[in-house]
Each structure stands twice: as C-alpha cells, then as structure tokens.
Design a protein around this motif. Structure first.
Motif, mmCIF file in Angstrom:
data_model
loop_
_atom_site.group_PDB
_atom_site.id
_atom_site.type_symbol
_atom_site.label_atom_id
_atom_site.label_comp_id
_atom_site.label_asym_id
_atom_site.label_seq_id
_atom_site.Cartn_x
_atom_site.Cartn_y
_atom_site.Cartn_z
ATOM 1 N N GLN A 1 36.241 29.894 26.162
ATOM 2 C CA GLN A 1 36.929 29.322 27.027
ATOM 3 C C GLN A 1 37.131 29.884 27.957
ATOM 4 O O GLN A 1 38.093 31.271 27.884
ATOM 5 N N VAL A 2 37.276 29.894 29.633
ATOM 6 C CA VAL A 2 37.754 30.629 30.462
ATOM 7 C C VAL A 2 37.985 29.762 31.549
ATOM 8 O O VAL A 2 37.525 29.000 31.399
ATOM 9 N N SER A 3 38.673 30.109 32.648
ATOM 10 C CA SER A 3 39.489 29.277 33.830
ATOM 11 C C SER A 3 40.082 30.142 34.943
ATOM 12 O O SER A 3 40.195 30.978 34.150
ATOM 13 N N ASP A 4 39.789 29.632 35.617
ATOM 14 C CA ASP A 4 40.591 30.195 36.809
ATOM 15 C C ASP A 4 39.967 31.847 37.329
ATOM 16 O O ASP A 4 41.315 32.501 37.106
ATOM 17 N N ILE A 5 38.649 31.748 37.590
ATOM 18 C CA ILE A 5 38.843 33.651 37.472
ATOM 19 C C ILE A 5 39.345 33.987 39.231
ATOM 20 O O ILE A 5 39.375 34.507 39.364
ATOM 21 N N HIS A 6 38.881 32.805 40.193
ATOM 22 C CA HIS A 6 39.401 33.403 41.166
ATOM 23 C C HIS A 6 38.803 34.455 42.019
ATOM 24 O O HIS A 6 39.711 35.302 42.650
ATOM 25 N N SER B 1 44.445 32.402 33.051
ATOM 26 C CA SER B 1 43.605 32.486 33.853
ATOM 27 C C SER B 1 42.655 33.742 33.868
ATOM 28 O O SER B 1 43.003 34.926 33.433
ATOM 29 N N ALA B 2 41.658 33.899 33.881
ATOM 30 C CA ALA B 2 39.868 34.853 33.006
ATOM 31 C C ALA B 2 39.939 35.860 34.404
ATOM 32 O O ALA B 2 39.922 37.126 33.870
ATOM 33 N N GLY B 3 40.590 35.385 35.294
ATOM 34 C CA GLY B 3 40.699 36.233 36.465
ATOM 35 C C GLY B 3 42.218 37.665 37.115
ATOM 36 O O GLY B 3 42.406 38.019 37.471
ATOM 37 N N GLY B 4 43.077 36.791 35.917
ATOM 38 C CA GLY B 4 44.352 37.532 35.744
ATOM 39 C C GLY B 4 44.819 37.078 37.397
ATOM 40 O O GLY B 4 45.651 37.956 37.750
ATOM 41 N N GLY B 5 44.539 36.071 37.817
ATOM 42 C CA GLY B 5 44.568 35.443 39.210
ATOM 43 C C GLY B 5 44.315 35.558 40.824
ATOM 44 O O GLY B 5 44.740 35.523 41.553
ATOM 45 N N PRO C 1 52.403 41.688 37.127
ATOM 46 C CA PRO C 1 50.894 41.799 36.801
ATOM 47 C C PRO C 1 50.451 40.217 36.010
ATOM 48 O O PRO C 1 50.607 39.857 34.401
ATOM 49 N N GLU C 2 49.835 39.423 36.681
ATOM 50 C CA GLU C 2 49.312 38.356 35.393
ATOM 51 C C GLU C 2 47.989 38.616 34.516
ATOM 52 O O GLU C 2 46.744 39.730 35.524
#
Length: 545
Positions: A265-270, A445-449, A459-460
C-alpha cells in the motif's frame, strides 16, 4: 450614370500625372521639383532604421534560435526584441518564470521542451552526479548562449540586408542596413553584459501554475541552500531499503505461509523519484503480488509531469491506482495507457492477483484554482457512489475484497460494504475499525511529501505498508508498517501489526518490535502482538537536521 461619367476624367488625370512624373524623373529636368520632392534626410534615416529593425526581427524570428541541452533538459534559446530586457523561462504547460538578469533592448527566451528521460534517470540512479550538475548546467548555458550569439548576428544581418534589398533595390543601401543591424545588436549585447545580474535567479517572478511554486517548494534561495540535503538522501533512502528484508525476517507473532498474498500500500508520492526505487526494492525483497496506490502521484497533474510515471510498468508487480486531488484527467489517461496498470474510477472493480479491488478517483482537482472546490460533500458523494458500486458487485456474485479512495472522507462511506478500505491524502498513517466493521487503513506519503520536504522545518517521513492477505478468504492477517527517515535522516524501521477482532469501533492493534536498517531487531522478541515497540537505530553519522 452621372457618377460614372465623372469618374472617367479623374482616372485619366491621375494616369496622365503619373506619366508626366515618370517622364521628367527619368530625364532629370522639367517640372520634377514641382511634382516629386526629395525625401528629407531625417525621413530617410527613420525609414532605414524601420527597415533595419523589421528585417532584424524577421531574421531572429526565422533562424535566430538554438536548440541545446541544459543538464537533463532539452531547451530552445531565442533572442527577442524587448523594452525591458531580462530572461523568460517557459515551462509549458506549467507556466513561466522571469528573471531581471539584464537591462537591454533584447530578452532571452528559454523554452524547456522536455526532460530527457535518459539523463534524468542517470541523475536519479547516481545522486553523486548532482554535485557536478551546477558546473554542467553552467557549461551548457555558456555553450548555448555563445552559439545563440553567433546565430543571432547572422540572423539580424541577413534579415536586415534582405529586407533592405527588397525595399531599396540598391546593394549599397542593403549593405548599410545589414551593417546598422549588426551595430545595434552589438550595442544591445554590450548593454546586457554590462548590466548582467547573476543573483536574479534567486528572485524570480512566477506565472501560470508555477505561481504556486514558492509555496510548494519554498523560495529559490532555500532550495539552493537545502538541495545538498536532498541529493544525499536520495542515495541513503535506497541504501536503507535494501536492508529491511533481513530485519523483518526476525519479527515475531506472524509468519506468512508461502501462499499468503502480499499487497504493498502506497500513497501521495508527489513526484519524488526516490519512491520508485523504494517501491521496486520492496517488491523484489518481499515478493509483492500487488501494489495499490491511493493517488496524489503528481503535484500539478500537468502533461509535462507524465514522464515521471514511466517506471511503473517495470516495478515488478501489477499496479492498481486511483486519482488523487493532485492528479488530473490527463494523468489518469496517461496511466491507462501504461502496461500492467489498472486505473479504477466510479466504483470500477478488477480482479488482480486473485484479489478483487474497487475504487474511485477524487472528485476534486485542487491545482486548478479557477474552479471552486466542492469540499467534503463532494468527497462524501464519491464515497456513496463507490459503496453503491460495491453492493452491485456483491449482488452480482463478485464481492469486493478491498476498496480504494484517495480521501478518507470518501473511504468512510464504504463502511459495512467491504472488509478493508484504503486511503491516503492526509500524509499520516492511521488505522481504525469503523462502526459497521470495515477496517479503514490510511497510509502516509510514500514520497516523503515530495518537494515540499525541502521547506519543512522537520523532514516528512517516507511511509508504505505491506498487507498480508489470506489466499482463500482474502482477509487481512497482518501488516508491516515500513518507515524511512525523511530528508537528511538515515533511520529505517519496520513494525508488525496483527488485527484484533473486527466490528469493535476504535480498536487499534499493538505493534511488535521495530527493526533497524542494519538487520538486527532493536527490541526483544515478543510472543504476541503486545510486544513493546522500540525506536529504530540510525546507522552512520547522526541524522542531519
């Protein structure tokens, strides 16, 4: 009829006068002084200047541009007439940024055509090259502007000379026009050189979608000072992830059997390129059967960002995706054309790796500030439609195992229709059992924001979860929460969770011990889900702040 009779003598008189003027002009005597007067010197000079400026502009327009690579980008550089000078960088379709780089009657236009995927991928895979990127870009710009200066000189001289020859039909006048064009361009170049301001890059003016750039990624000054942290972390994140698998092999409480289905499960890679390395590593090390992404893969949803999605087909597992509020219809259309990607919207359901998944895209697209957002009611209606589609699937004999929505508000509307619903959006991790028994699992966030990480005080963290599903019932058996330190941090931890009895609102499973990226559990093993959680141990030097 009378009107036609009067016109005949007038035409005859005009024709006769024209013949007389041509006759005496060719002889050089007679009443020429009365009919044809010599142009005033000022008028002649103004006419020549007009011919020079128009010819030079046409020359620049036709042949006065140079295509040149600048770092990982392919660009087109052009000189344009301008009253104020400066530099304009066009990043279509995102907008443009203008720099007060110089004061001169010429402006430098730089059009960013595309990001070269080969050069960009090389930077991502070898972050150490970022250290020399500034010198490379400076060298590319210097070479491009030198070629542009030579081509522009040829363009303005050729354009002014050609137009002078067409207007005056005298080679001497045409050469004078070309020479004057070269003098004017040289004067403009000297003015630009004398007023050149290299610090203008730190104070750009944004337009279009890029007008939100200072709020999204911070000021240009902060990016310059903090980018060294970002480039170092790109390498550290990938290195840390490769050590996680050995660490999790010692976790207690739940040992998946060979037939267990594994869902990432991943999300919000941005737009964080490091996310693809992280996901690819997890897929390989955990033998992932299915990846589910709950959206916000992009930042602005523009067509220029679409190439960022190209690594998805090579991640090594099927990819199920729903649209987030930062993903546009253009983003969705592009993903639908990629191999091994399943786009869900309006309650559409697919069976992938033996798991039935239904989802809906976010009804709002927040980067488009020309439209007022409908807020929570729009999210609730999207969730209601998703729940209705899930009930239709149940009645059709194809029950849904997992539902997916980007916003938790929409996801909550599926309570009672499906065992598990996944969401993102809020950039924090949470899990709960809703009143009617559906488990809501929200991923961070899988992209650290994304690029926002370079402007935050703290840092996120980068977050993803591994879900273990029973191969027969498709019910959640356990899940591992994977957390990497944000920019400048070198920590990594994995904590295992076991679900308690469903149907009890507010139930929150206790985690098992975390694991450090070195492969050694940082806490003592526990026989059940009540084990205490220990902080991950950083490797190497202390975390950078």
């Amino acid at each position: 009829m009378a009107r036609d009779v009067r016109r005949v003598p007038i035409r005859t008189a005009i024709t006769t006068i024209g013949r007389i003027r041509r006759h005496y002009r060719s002889r050089g005597d007679g009443p020429t002084s009365a009919l044809v007067s010599s142009p005033h010197p000022y008028t002649r000079a103004l006419g020549l200047i007009a011919v020079v400026l128009l010819g030079a502009w046409l020359g620049l327009l036709i042949v006065g541009s140079v295509r040149t690579p600048v770092g990982p980008m392919d660009t087109k550089m052009t000189l344009r007439p301008s009253l104020t000078g400066g530099t304009k960088i066009n990043v279509s379709p995102l907008g443009a940024l203008e720099l007060d780089s110089h004061t001169a009657p010429i402006r430098l236009d730089v059009d960013v055509d595309q990001l070269d995927p080969v050069r960009s991928q090389a930077l991502v895979e070898h972050p150490e090259r970022l250290a020399g990127l500034q010198e490379e870009v400076a060298s590319d710009v210097s070479a491009g502007t030198t070629e542009l200066a030579v081509r522009s000189c040829v363009a303005v001289v050729s354009g002014a000379t050609a137009l002078g020859l067409a207007v005056y039909r005298r080679p001497r006048r045409a050469l004078a026009a070309g020479g004057l064009a070269l003098v004017l361009l040289s004067a403009a170049g000297v003015s630009a050189f004398a007023t050149w301001n290299p610090k203008s890059v730190l104070e750009p003016r944004f337009s279009g979608l890029l007008s939100s750039a200072p709020q999204v990624v911070g000021s240009a000054r902060s990016i310059v000072t903090e980018f060294d942290v970002y480039q170092k972390e790109l390498a550290r994140l990938v290195t840390n992830v490769t050590k996680l698998y050995d660490a999790t092999s010692t976790l207690p409480s739940y040992q998946p059997d060979p037939g267990t289905l594994r869902v990432l499960q991943v999300s919000d890679i941005h737009l964080n390129p490091a996310a693809w390395h992280i996901i690819g590593s997890l897929v390989e090390q955990y033998r992932i059967d299915l990846i589910i992404d709950s959206g916000d893969t992009m930042d602005h949803g523009s067509a220029a960002e679409n190439s960022f999605l190209d690594p998805i087909p090579d991640l090594g597992a099927p990819y199920v995706w729903v649209r987030g509020n930062h993903d546009s219809a253009e983003t969705q259309k592009y993903l639908e054309g990629l191999k091994n990607v399943h786009v869900l919207d309006h309650g559409r359901a697919v069976t992938v790796a033996g798991i039935r998944v239904a989802g809906t895209g976010d009804p709002q697209f927040t980067p488009d500030r020309s439209l007022a957002n409908a807020g929570d009611p729009a999210e609730e209606m999207a969730g209601i439609r998703l729940a209705s589609a899930i009930r239709d699937q149940e009645r059709a004999g194809t029950p849904v195992d997992i539902a997916v929505a980007h916003n938790p508000i929409a996801a909550r509307e599926t309570d009672g229709t499906v065992p598990l619903v996944l969401a993102g959006h809020v950039h924090r991790r949470d899990t709960e059992i809703m009143p009617l028994g559906t488990r809501l699992k929200i991923e961070g966030s899988a992209g650290g924001g994304g690029l926002r990480a370079v402007q935050n005080d703290q840092p996120e963290k980068v977050r993803a979860s591994l879900l273990y599903l029973d191969s027969t019932t498709k019910r959640l058996q356990a899940w591992d929460e994977i957390t990497l330190g944000g920019l400048g941090l070198t920590t990594a931890e994995v904590s295992r969770h076991l679900p308690k009895e469903a149907g009890v609102p507010g139930t929150d499973p206790s985690p098992s011990p975390s694991a450090s990226p070195s492969g050694t559990p940082s806490g003592s093993a526990s026989a059940g889900p009540s084990g205490a959680r220990s902080p991950a141990t950083p490797t190497g030097p202390p975390p950078a702040r």
